[in-house]
Design a protein around this motif. Structure first.
Motif, short mmCIF file in Angstrom:
data_model
loop_
_atom_site.label_atom_id
_atom_site.label_comp_id
_atom_site.label_asym_id
_atom_site.label_seq_id
_atom_site.Cartn_x
_atom_site.Cartn_y
_atom_site.Cartn_z
N UNK A 26 0.83 -1.20 0.00
CA UNK A 26 0.00 0.00 0.00
C UNK A 26 0.87 1.26 0.00
N UNK A 27 1.92 1.24 0.81
CA UNK A 27 2.71 2.46 0.95
C UNK A 27 3.64 2.74 -0.23
N UNK A 28 3.86 1.73 -1.11
CA UNK A 28 4.63 2.04 -2.32
C UNK A 28 3.72 2.22 -3.53
N UNK A 29 2.43 2.31 -3.29
CA UNK A 29 1.52 2.66 -4.39
C UNK A 29 0.77 1.48 -4.98
N UNK A 31 -2.01 -0.44 -3.92
CA UNK A 31 -3.00 -0.41 -2.85
C UNK A 31 -3.67 -1.77 -2.67
N UNK B 252 -0.64 7.80 0.23
CA UNK B 252 -0.23 6.63 -0.54
C UNK B 252 0.09 7.06 -1.95
N UNK B 253 1.22 6.59 -2.51
CA UNK B 253 1.49 6.91 -3.90
C UNK B 253 0.36 6.35 -4.77
#
Lengths: 805, 360
Positions: A26-29, A31, B252-253
């Motif tokens: 989620x935190x690197x895009x 989701x 969030x990206x």
């Protein structure tokens, strides 16, 4: 995009647990939308030993079982024919919800015998429709082992939402690469064997395109594999496919699906013995058809890129293959396709044909052009391992278009856009881990994006890559510098007016609505709209098809709905846009309201203090004037004209104008026929204010108000009643009275209007109170008398009436 | 006892005995009237010798004043008694209910209220309010925002189209408030600091989607604004809007064609039955999309992306209203059900300000 944890671990060496992986994704895009952890869901279901199973004393088909769960022995009444002493089954204790039936297990008595929990069938577990007996687990299964583990359901499934810019993450390997770059492990090296064919493919490939359509299929790699044995794919592959919701078909088909999800590389496998001649990629021809794998027959046209042999169309390039050339259990020789189709044409064709497929989904987002040939390597590797056979050399036509955008990039750029310092070393590592080619050139980097990242074109894209891996959380918030110490007013005149109009109307007891901008066409027509250019081409329904020319249709419909619900006295308003053409200046800002039944300001319905009187035109006029006054319109200077738009009662409506031509507002009783047509069976009045037509505010030279002119001299009040013809306007009488002596006449108010037989047909009496305000000295009787007779003369001259005796 | 002393005693008796104003008036006339007893005595002064007059004059004047005062006092007492008696008979049922005032009946729609709240907050940050038309062309709604004709994002938008025009182009109902970014940047040179609230439309209608809804767009363009500023603006906005001291949030990206880098912002929340508590708890709630304005978008409006930069964000106003005020159903916003409007609407004098607090 769905995948399992074990599938991910085929590509990622990691110690991270499921929660860490999910958070990082989620935190690197990437989701995470859903995690299905069957082991967690089924944790109550465990292997149990049926110590004894004896006939129920009171029911032929039931058995009373003593079940050893490893922790205790529990009595269960079971109806399954296969429940017997010594077997191992799956037991759920009381308190468990059975997934297949949704029932909560409770301790109970069945025909007088106590029963706790349940020995479950496959149907009860939601695994299949099998319900002839309870699940039997092998004798070597340890009592108390979670059932999910016994059947291999302990592999969590993760579903992530993939944004359109990340086609590379439509393959599990791409996801693993991102996680590795994100610091969650190492990307395993690719161990696929390179194709080592011993013979030339007996089937050739041709790309037959006119130059202007050549991009439709710019590259095509293939391989002929002879002597394969098709059958069910191995259990591990079936399990992965089932876990992500795909139905295993046979090994050859399953391999193509597997590679699509593993590497974002759609493939197609043809039964080579069903092909005639060579394979061509070309544009379709009108008249051709294809019976596709989804069981439907499609018409081919000249804008569709097809794969064909010498005889017929075999499939829609990048979208779906045909039924006729598909592989079956009997297939012996296959031809594998790995081609590159134009994303735009694939998307357009897929949309036109209405076919959704995993291949289309990937091609239209852009797959890695450099993986066209390795895709064949992997496919052949899997086919030969799972189905045997002997591969040909690779057949190749055209070339997938590689884009090697080189971007010159400085660390400053990250500081500039993201506000943080990232060291050159970190930049280099992050980009390299993501597959970028990075060459340091003094203080700058020359960066080339990997072939699987069609979305990276410029410096801002590189900033995004670095920011998402560094973590947005690590960017500190910085206050936006304020240009002025104290906040300056920022609303425009129009915005302030909208605010004031809403608040003033609400203060008159009206309730603000927000109704649809689109209304039924016939209603739009009733209010002067409904033109073709304001008709939606694809409305949600005919009830919402025409841009509204007035706020009233929405308000009248809303009122009718409320009246039907039993609220028959109501006052509604809306301040919003109406549409009179397609240009920006054809969009008007209107403030409109409707009063229904007896909903007057501060009084409605029956009450002991007042009589319930129906709303009338003057209520609507008051609303309009109040709102106009609130928005700063020059209310005292407005001219009032008889009659308004067609949707008002012709004799009980009017317009408020600035000068003779500019209509600022219309008001009146709504036309009874219109209310009938719109289903409102209570009388209603309405007003509409054209907010954009209001004059701008006067430029003020100073904020100070003019000095107060309050006379110490007593005002003098005199009453007059005039009998005039019925069509004489009260405003003319008032204006004439004021005109009698502008210096002395301060105000004129109408305090009585009377029509009746006493006065005579066609006549009415209007009584006014005239207030005289002496300025320098008290008026004597003669002076007062002079003004009074001037008032009478002026009014009589202006109206042709007479002083009432 | 002299005559006048006797008279004084008699009159005081009579005044005292007078039970109403009429009787008292009769006493007054009988004493002080033209032919009254005191008046008669006064008249006799003229026939007295000077010595006697010297004594009797003041004595009679004293009597007259004394009686006048007594009458006046009695008058006041009688009046008070009469008033008390009248008041005893005057009784209202003060429990009778009154109709609600117009101000109590009127309501401001939650969307208007929340727009006013948002304007107050962003106004304080120096952003002004920009507007644009609902009916847009392809250029402003898509092309200038870096969404080319075949971009998958364009399919995701579920656009409402108008019929094809003679030149083959089709107008659309704006699918987002982002076209106002383009209109703002084309209206003059940077810097720009705006928010643009308004109606937006998508061809979508189900439990949680309505074909019309409200968005607010933010845009800040200058030479130094970066992601750190974006985070600050949105964090401060959320704290101010939800009226909490701190908000747990995460970026969030993500991906939008018109921003690079792009983010989605989630705020922490706790779900307690029907209530959502903002800023605390273990759940995340996505509330907006944002990012740095894409260099292609800047180029499309003739702004040099190597010189100017900035951020943009967009969020759903209806959704903000639902979250803040616990309104369960988006569809009800546009149904104009009087019961809903009365319940979720705001009274006209609930005017949100920063110094006075946004909500009561």
């Amino acid at each position: 995009m769905k995948f399992t944890l074990s599938w991910l671990k085929n590509h990622l060496e990691t110690d991270a647990n499921l929660d860490q992986i999910v958070d990082k994704l989620t935190m690197i895009g990437l989701e995470v939308e859903e995690v299905v952890d069957a082991a967690k869901k089924l944790s109550a279901f465990k292997v149990a030993h049926v110590v004894s199973a004896e006939q129920h004393p009171d029911a032929d088909r039931l058995r009373v079982c003593i079940v050893d769960t490893g922790q205790e022995k529990i009595q269960v009444v079971c109806g399954a024919p296969n429940a017997r002493t010594g077997m191992k089954g799956v037991f759920a204790p009381s308190g468990t919800v059975v997934p297949g039936t949704g029932l909560l297990l409770k301790p109970t008595k069945i025909r007088g015998v106590e029963s706790n929990g349940m020995l479950v069938s496959e149907r009860e577990m939601g695994m299949s429709d099998e319900h002839d007996g309870i699940i039997e687990v092998p004798q070597d299964a340890v009592i108390g082992t979670p059932f999910a583990q016994v059947v291999g359901l302990d592999d969590p499934m993760i579903e992530i939402a993939i944004t359109p810019n990340r086609p590379d993450c439509l393959g599990v390997r791409g996801i693993a690469r991102d996680l590795a770059a994100g610091g969650l492990g190492t990307l395993k090296s690719d161990t696929t064997a390179t194709l080592d064919g011993k013979f030339d493919s007996p089937i050739g490939i041709d790309l037959k395109f006119d130059a202007d359509k050549a991009e439709a299929c710019s590259g095509f790699a293939g391989c002929y594999v002879r002597g394969v044995k098709n059958g069910p794919s191995p259990e591990w592959m079936q399990r992965q496919l089932k876990a992500i919701g795909l139905r295993p078909i046979n090994a050859l088909v399953d391999i193509t699906n597997y590679v699509a999800y593993d590497r974002c590389r759609p493939l197609h496998v043809y039964d080579a013995d069903k092909l005639s001649g060579n394979i061509h990629a070309r544009m379709g021809k009108t008249g051709e058809t294809l019976a596709a794998l989804d069981g439907k027959e499609y018409k081919v046209d000249e804008e569709i890129c097809v794969i064909a042999d010498d005889a017929a169309v075999l499939g829609f390039g990048g979208i779906m293959g045909g039924e006729a050339s598909g592989c079956t259990e009997d297939t012996v020789n296959v031809f594998i396709e790995s081609a590159f189709f134009d994303p735009i044409r694939t998307a357009a064709t897929g949309r036109r044909l209405g076919i959704e497929s995993d291949a289309r989904y990937r091609f239209e987002r852009g797959i890695d052009p450099a993986y066209m040939e390795p895709g064949i390597d992997l496919a052949v590797d899997l086919v030969t391992r799972l189905c045997g056979g002997e591969p040909s050399k690779m057949a190749l036509a055209g070339k997938a278009p590689l884009i090697n955008t080189e971007i010159s990039f400085k660390a400053d750029e990250i500081k500039r856009l993201a506000g943080i310092d990232v060291s050159g070393e970190d930049i280099n590592k992050i980009l390299t881990d993501l597959g970028f080619d990075v060459v340091e050139d003094g203080s700058a980097f020359n960066v080339t994006a990997p072939t699987w990242r069609p979305d990276v074109n410029g410096r801002a894209d590189l900033v995004e890559e670095i920011v998402r891996i560094v973590g947005v959380d690590n960017i500190p918030a910085v206050a936006l510098p304020k240009h002025n110490g104290i906040t300056q007013p920022m609303l425009t005149v129009g915005q302030k007016r909208v605010f004031s109009a809403k608040r003033s109307l609400a203060a008159r007891g009206m309730v603000e609505c927000v109704t649809w901008s689109f209304i039924p066409c016939e209603q739009a027509a009733m209010f002067g709209g409904g033109s073709d250019e304001l008709e939606l081409a694809n409305p949600i329904s005919t009830e919402m098809s025409s841009m509204r020319p007035s706020l009233l249709p929405g308000l009248i419909s809303a009122a009718a709905r409320n009246v039907d619900r039993g609220f028959s006295d109501l006052a509604l308003f809306e301040v919003g846009q109406t549409y009179h053409g397609t240009q920006a200046h054809d969009q008007y800002m209107m403030a409109s309201g409707i009063r229904v039944g007896t909903a007057k300001p501060g009084s409605q319905g029956r009450h002991w203090r007042y009589a319930a009187t129906p709303v009338d035109t003057y209520d609507a006029k008051a609303d309009a004037l109040e709102a106009l006054s609130a928005v700063g319109a020059p209310v005292a200077n407005l001219q009032i004209f008889d009659g308004a738009a067609d949707w008002y009662h012709p004799g009980r409506s009017g317009t408020l104008r600035l000068g003779p031509k500019t209509i600022l507002a219309e008001f009146g009783e709504l036309h009874p026929r219109l209310l009938d047509d719109m289903g409102l069976d209570r009388g209603a009045v309405a007003f509409e204010i054209y907010m954009d037509r209001l004059p701008g505010p006067k430029k003020r030279k100073s904020t100070s108000k003019p000095p107060l002119q309050a006379s110490d001299l007593q005002p003098v009040r005199r009453d007059f009643a005039f009998v005039v013809a019925s069509d004489v306007k009260a405003a003319d009488i008032v204006r004439a009275a004021i005109g009698a002596n502008k210096a002395l006449v301060d105000t004129v108010s109408v305090f009585d209007v009377f029509e009746g037989s006493a006065i005579g047909e066609g006549r009415k009496s209007i009584a006014i109170e005239v207030t005289l305000q002496p300025r320098d000295k008290t008026l004597n009787d003669a002076e007062i008398e002079a003004v009074c007779s001037a008032v009478v003369d002026k009014v009589i001259t202006a109206t042709g009436g007479e002083l009432r005796g | 006892m002299s005559d006048h002393e006797q008279l004084a005693r008699d009159l005081h008796e009579e005044i005292k005995a007078a039970g109403d104003e009429a009787t008292l008036e009769a006493v007054r006339v009988s004493a002080l009237g033209k032919k009254g007893r005191i008046s008669q005595l006064m008249k006799s002064l003229g026939s007295m010798d000077p010595e006697q007059r010297k004594i009797m004059g003041p004595a009679l004047n004293g009597l007259k004043n004394d009686i006048q005062a007594a009458i006046s006092e009695r008058q006041k007492a009688l009046y008070a008694a009469a008033l008390d008696a009248r008041l005893q008979t005057e009784k209202l049922d003060v429990t009778l209910p009154l109709p609600p005032s117009a101000q109590q009946m009127g309501r401001i729609h939650p969307v208007s209220q929340v727009m006013d709240e948002i304007a107050a907050i962003f106004g304080d940050m120096g952003l002004s309010i920009a507007e644009g038309p609902d009916i847009e062309d392809d250029f402003h709604n898509f092309t200038a925002l870096n969404i080319p004709a075949e971009h998958p994002a364009r399919q995701m938008h579920d656009t409402f189209y108008f019929n094809e025009r003679e030149d083959g182009s089709r107008l659309v109902l704006r699918t987002h408030t982002s076209p106002v970014q383009i209109r703002t940047m084309m209206s003059g040179p940077p810097p720009h600091r705006i928010v643009a609230p308004g109606r937006t439309y998508r061809c979508d209608s189900d439990q949680t989607h309505t074909p019309m809804f409200h968005q607010i767009e933010g845009l800040v363009i200058d030479k130094e604004t970066h992601i750190g500023h974006l985070k600050w603006v949105l964090e401060e906005f959320c704290k101010a809007f939800f009226e909490v001291d701190s908000v747990k949030m995460r970026f969030r990206p993500s991906h939008f064609p018109f921003t690079e880098p792009s983010f989605e912002m989630d705020i922490g929340c706790a779900r307690l039955g029907n209530e959502i508590r903002i800023g605390e708890g273990e759940d995340w709630l996505e509330i907006l999309g944002c990012g740095m304005v894409h260099p292609s978008v800047l180029r499309n409006v003739d702004i040099d992306p190597d010189v100017y930069q900035g951020f943009a964000f967009g969020m759903g106003i209806d959704r903000l209203a639902m979250l803040k005020y616990g309104i369960p159903d988006l569809r009800a916003f546009f149904e104009a059900d009087l019961r809903w409007l009365r319940h979720y609407g705001f009274v006209p004098l609930d005017i949100p300000t920063l110094h006075g607090g946004l909500s009561r």
